[in-house]
Design an enzyme around this catalytic site. Structure first.
Site, PDB file in Angstrom:
ATOM      1  CG  HIS A  16      85.113  85.740  -3.696  1.00  0.00           C
ATOM      2  ND1 HIS A  16      85.138  84.640  -4.500  1.00  0.00           N
ATOM      3  CD2 HIS A  16      83.820  85.867  -3.291  1.00  0.00           C
ATOM      4  CE1 HIS A  16      83.931  84.125  -4.570  1.00  0.00           C
ATOM      5  NE2 HIS A  16      83.107  84.847  -3.852  1.00  0.00           N
TER       6      HIS A  16
ATOM      7  CG  HIS B 188      75.437  88.043  -2.809  1.00  0.00           C
ATOM      8  ND1 HIS B 188      76.279  87.657  -1.791  1.00  0.00           N
ATOM      9  CD2 HIS B 188      75.906  87.436  -3.919  1.00  0.00           C
ATOM     10  CE1 HIS B 188      77.212  86.850  -2.267  1.00  0.00           C
ATOM     11  NE2 HIS B 188      77.008  86.699  -3.565  1.00  0.00           N
TER      12      HIS B 188
ATOM     13  CG  HIS C 235      78.603  88.776  -6.020  1.00  0.00           C
ATOM     14  ND1 HIS C 235      78.438  87.418  -6.203  1.00  0.00           N
ATOM     15  CD2 HIS C 235      78.418  89.331  -7.250  1.00  0.00           C
ATOM     16  CE1 HIS C 235      78.170  87.177  -7.474  1.00  0.00           C
ATOM     17  NE2 HIS C 235      78.156  88.312  -8.135  1.00  0.00           N
TER      18      HIS C 235
ATOM     19  CG  ASP D 253      77.693  83.649  -2.696  1.00  0.00           C
ATOM     20  OD1 ASP D 253      76.493  83.455  -3.000  1.00  0.00           O
ATOM     21  OD2 ASP D 253      78.520  84.113  -3.482  1.00  0.00           O
TER      22      ASP D 253
ATOM     23  CG  HIS E  85      81.234  89.077  -9.274  1.00  0.00           C
ATOM     24  ND1 HIS E  85      80.624  88.105 -10.037  1.00  0.00           N
ATOM     25  CD2 HIS E  85      81.897  88.422  -8.293  1.00  0.00           C
ATOM     26  CE1 HIS E  85      80.894  86.921  -9.517  1.00  0.00           C
ATOM     27  NE2 HIS E  85      81.667  87.078  -8.473  1.00  0.00           N
TER      28      HIS E  85
ATOM     29  CE1 TYR F 124      80.798  80.679  -1.122  1.00  0.00           C
ATOM     30  CE2 TYR F 124      81.289  80.597  -3.464  1.00  0.00           C
ATOM     31  CZ  TYR F 124      81.100  81.316  -2.302  1.00  0.00           C
ATOM     32  OH  TYR F 124      81.227  82.676  -2.326  1.00  0.00           O
TER      33      TYR F 124
ATOM     34  CG  ASN G 209      76.238  84.220  -6.895  1.00  0.00           C
ATOM     35  OD1 ASN G 209      76.564  84.868  -5.898  1.00  0.00           O
ATOM     36  ND2 ASN G 209      77.118  83.605  -7.666  1.00  0.00           N
TER      37      ASN G 209
HETATM   38 FE   LIG Z   1      78.308  85.618  -4.930  1.00  0.00          FE
END
Ligand SMILES: [Fe+2]
Ligand SMILES: *[C@@H]1O[C@H](CO)[C@@H](O)[C@H](O)[C@H]1NC(C)=O
Ligand SMILES: *[C@@H]1O[C@H](CO)[C@@H](O)[C@H](O)[C@H]1NC(C)=O
Ligand SMILES: *[C@@H]1O[C@H](CO)[C@@H](O)[C@H](O)[C@H]1NC(C)=O
Ligand SMILES: *[C@@H]1O[C@H](CO)[C@@H](O)[C@H](O)[C@H]1NC(C)=O
Ligand SMILES: *[C@@H]1O[C@H](CO)[C@@H](O)[C@H](O)[C@H]1NC(C)=O
Length: 457
Positions: A347, A308, A345, A186, A318, A189, A223
């Site tokens: 945060h 990730h 992934h 990531d 997640h 963004y 992602n």
């Molecule tokens: Fe992510």
């Protein structure tokens, strides 16, 4: 003597419980820094977004990447040994150039040059561009691979380009300890903006340059690198990422840049893709099965896996997304005594105990993680500070396997000392570097498979 027993009992009780830190102090907000604050460098056609990564399997090669906005030329990197007093021999390596379009965005010229046959443990200077757009940087190659070679990695995930992201990067750089960053996916963004505004990929490249032009980042795709957007005709997954960030995947026999491995100092590092097929018979599965047999702990005692999406995550964000990969790969991680599995992934920050959950089969119903000295520690460092904010909703109760968790932005350091010992610390952004929010001496699973104790227990 009864009181000693009582105290020991109490201490032991504390040691077994996982910690959910309730740390609260104001951090920089996860508000994106405007593009104008990441201007291109001065000079005509000046190379920008300069970044380097390991270029081969063993650390004698470096991939130098950069972007030029107007012209393809000069399309080479000039490099020399930085500490060579006399007879500085300058070498030149030409780059491959790529460009891409994304909806209505057109990239600059993206250059990737692989410098081979470098000497270990040597500082090199390198130069890009020409005329008033000339720029100079430097890097240091890792020591020759060996079981007791000390080496320090920074761990950063889910960085983005916000005020909090900048705090994370500055905090990491202020230590001057890290020699290579393991970047857990990531990146920019860009995809949260309309039409995946790819100028955000450019500003991100300028943002991390002050670190990544000087020390390698080992890249893994998250992602937010997918950049799939069928509604605007963008069907190719990982298009901007694959054009911009090259990795030495062929060197480890991989056929995809999304999974590969490298050896560096005393480590064997395996990068996996949470967003590519990994079930039995797929290319990633077949490659990993083979790669694990190549790990030689006498040469590289430390076996590190990067992905990730975490396999062990007790945050509501997640939650259980990593479960499918866990079912497929966890038995191998235990069999091969992987030392660490680092992920991003989520945060937030979380460190697990050494646990496994591999006894389950569809008839026995055994599906609880248990302590396992052969299992890796799972660490989530997805707290780089991106635009989506902190993941501050942990599951209740904290599961037994979760040793420490805290919803703060930060980064971690892994300081490998020799074949048996590595000092690990996590640093929240709000603290000075001297403070660590979580730290522990880790012992190597192959050479010294003892149980560890963290200092905050
Ligand atoms: Fe992510
Ligand atoms: C791309 O399209 C969007 C929406 O139509 C527009 O706002 C933006 O300015 C365009 N960008 C470029 C580089 O043409
Ligand atoms: C840099 O060089 C270009 C042409 O090579 C020239 O047009 C420009 O004025 C120069 N800029 C500065 C600041 O000297
Ligand atoms: C593993 O590495 C050691 C040390 O470099 C070496 O002596 C040994 O031959 C290697 N083993 C294999 C199977 O390659
Ligand atoms: C499933 O697990 C049970 C209990 O460990 C074991 O007895 C059984 O043989 C396993 N079944 C298969 C097909 O492996
Ligand atoms: C490995 O490093 C640890 C921590 O610095 C130290 O205590 C230990 O003695 C070292 N082992 C050897 C064999 O030098």
């Amino acid at each position: 003597m009864w009181w000693i027993v009582t105290i020991l009992f109490l201490l032991n009780g504390v040691c077994d419980a996982g910690i959910t830190s309730s740390f609260v102090r104001k951090a920089a907000p996860s508000i994106e820094i405007p593009k104008v604050h990441f201007p291109p460098p001065d000079g005509y056609n000046a190379p920008e977004q300069v970044h380097i990564t390991q270029g081969d399997y063993v650390g004698k090669s470096v991939i130098v990447s950069w972007v030029t906005p107007l012209e393809k030329e000069p399309n080479f990197v000039t490099y020399w040994e930085a500490d060579e007093k006399k007879n500085i021999k300058r070498n030149r390596v030409h780059a491959k150039i790529t460009t891409y379009r994304y909806y209505n965005y057109s990239s600059g010229y993206i250059h990737h040059a692989t410098i081979n046959r470098l000497q270990y443990n040597t500082k090199y200077a390198y130069e890009l561009g020409s005329g008033n757009g000339t720029r100079q940087f430097s890097f240091t190659t890792p020591p020759e691979i060996g079981p007791d070679v000390p080496y320090t990695f920074g761990l950063i995930g889910d960085l983005g380009q916000t005020l909090a992201s900048r705090e994370t990067l500055e905090h990491y750089l202020s230590t001057k300890k890290g020699q290579t960053v393991l970047f857990l996916g990531d990146f920019s963004y860009a995809d949260v903006h309309p039409y995946h505004d790819n100028e955000k990929w450019d500003t991100f490249g300028r943002f991390i340059e002050k670190s990544n032009a000087y020390e390698p980042w080992i890249y893994i795709a998250g992602n937010h690198e997918l950049d799939l957007s069928p509604e605007i005709g963008e069907y190719v997954p990982f298009k901007p990422y694959k054009h911009r960030y090259h990795v030495p995947f062929q060197a480890s026999g991989s056929r995809s840049p999304l999974w590969y491995s490298i050896k560096r100092a005393s480590t064997h590092i395996i990068v996996l893709s949470s967003y590519s097929a990994f079930a039995i018979y797929t290319p990633q599965y077949t490659w990993l099965k083979e790669e694990l047999t190549k790990v030689n702990r006498s040469e590289t005692p430390w076996l590190i896996i990067l992905m990730h999406s975490p396999m062990y995550n007790s945050n509501n964000y997640h939650f259980m997304e990593g479960e499918t990969m866990r079912v497929v790969f966890e038995p191998w991680f235990v069999k091969y005594k992987v030392d660490f599995v680092f992920a991003g992934h989520v945060h937030s920050y979380e460190r697990s105990e050494r646990v496994s959950n591999i006894q389950y089969n569809i008839t026995d119903g055994l599906s609880t993680p248990v302590k396992d000295v052969s299992a890796p520690v799972y660490i989530t460092v997805g707290d780089g500070g991106n635009i989506e904010g902190i993941a501050d909703s942990f599951t209740e109760h904290q599961p037994d396997y979760s040793a420490f968790r805290e919803a703060s932005f930060g980064h971690a350091l892994l300081e490998i000392k020799n074949r048996t010992h590595a000092f690990y610390s996590w640093h929240r952004n709000q603290d000075s570097m001297a403070v660590s929010g979580d730290s522990i001496w880790f012992y190597n699973r192959h050479f010294y498979p003892k149980e560890e104790r963290s200092s905050n227990e």
